[in-house]
Design a protein around this motif. Sequence first.
Motif, PDB file in Angstrom:
ATOM      1  N   ASP A  52      44.906  -5.867 -68.966  1.00  0.00           N
ATOM      2  CA  ASP A  52      45.370  -6.939 -69.850  1.00  0.00           C
ATOM      3  C   ASP A  52      46.395  -7.813 -69.141  1.00  0.00           C
ATOM      4  OD1 ASP A  52      43.743  -6.106 -71.900  1.00  0.00           O
ATOM      5  OD2 ASP A  52      45.273  -4.823 -72.802  1.00  0.00           O
ATOM      6  N   GLY A  53      46.052  -9.076 -68.958  1.00  0.00           N
ATOM      7  CA  GLY A  53      46.974 -10.034 -68.368  1.00  0.00           C
ATOM      8  C   GLY A  53      47.263  -9.830 -66.896  1.00  0.00           C
ATOM      9  N   GLN A  54      46.530  -8.947 -66.244  1.00  0.00           N
ATOM     10  CA  GLN A  54      46.762  -8.673 -64.827  1.00  0.00           C
ATOM     11  C   GLN A  54      45.700  -9.337 -63.967  1.00  0.00           C
ATOM     12  OE1 GLN A  54      46.717  -4.441 -64.397  1.00  0.00           O
ATOM     13  NE2 GLN A  54      48.683  -4.137 -65.392  1.00  0.00           N
ATOM     14  N   GLU A  55      46.071  -9.601 -62.731  1.00  0.00           N
ATOM     15  CA  GLU A  55      45.097 -10.084 -61.752  1.00  0.00           C
ATOM     16  C   GLU A  55      44.118  -8.950 -61.457  1.00  0.00           C
ATOM     17  OE1 GLU A  55      44.810 -13.070 -59.573  1.00  0.00           O
ATOM     18  OE2 GLU A  55      45.777 -13.845 -61.376  1.00  0.00           O
ATOM     19  N   GLU A  76      39.800 -18.519 -61.078  1.00  0.00           N
ATOM     20  CA  GLU A  76      40.226 -18.371 -62.469  1.00  0.00           C
ATOM     21  C   GLU A  76      39.418 -17.205 -63.015  1.00  0.00           C
ATOM     22  OE1 GLU A  76      38.800 -20.930 -66.026  1.00  0.00           O
ATOM     23  OE2 GLU A  76      40.656 -21.849 -65.275  1.00  0.00           O
ATOM     24  N   TRP A  77      40.105 -16.140 -63.420  1.00  0.00           N
ATOM     25  CA  TRP A  77      39.453 -14.886 -63.784  1.00  0.00           C
ATOM     26  C   TRP A  77      39.178 -14.814 -65.277  1.00  0.00           C
ATOM     27  CZ3 TRP A  77      38.231 -12.672 -59.326  1.00  0.00           C
ATOM     28  CH2 TRP A  77      39.037 -12.895 -58.208  1.00  0.00           C
TER      29      TRP A  77
END
Length: 156
Positions: A52-55, A76-77
């Motif tokens: 969650d919210g991580q690269e 853009e992931w």
Amino acid sequence: MAVLFAVVILAGGLGGCGISMPGDPDGTLERVSGGTLRVGVTDNGKWASIGDGQEPRGIEPGLVRSFASSISATPEWVAGSEQELTKALKEGDLDLVIGGFAADTPWATHAGTTRPYTESKDAYGKTVKHVFLVPLGENGFLLALDRFLLEQDVQA
């Protein structure tokens, strides 16, 4: 001999018109070069993992970052399931999907695949050839990605 001559003349004529092969009907390579590369990531252990919210982390996100750098793009992931991401790829909302896909993936009916860039063994000892998913028909983009992957020494 006449057929060969006609092919040479036709190829030369197309080259003079500024037409290059292979092409991208939707202009993927041109759009992402120097811009944003929209990448779908499905969680699959060492191949790709995203919290969650991580690269994203793993073998494939590292390859994507290097490829993006080579074409001056910024990844853009987008995280999701295989089904969600392949649908988004087919609809033109993504440029690439990663997640440890095998060359014999059933998703190949909905997407193009790169050439296998590495091999691994599955839990049963079977050799698995790994690929990325790309939009169908975007052959210029696919060729650029395949050339990049060919130069990499990926150890699974």
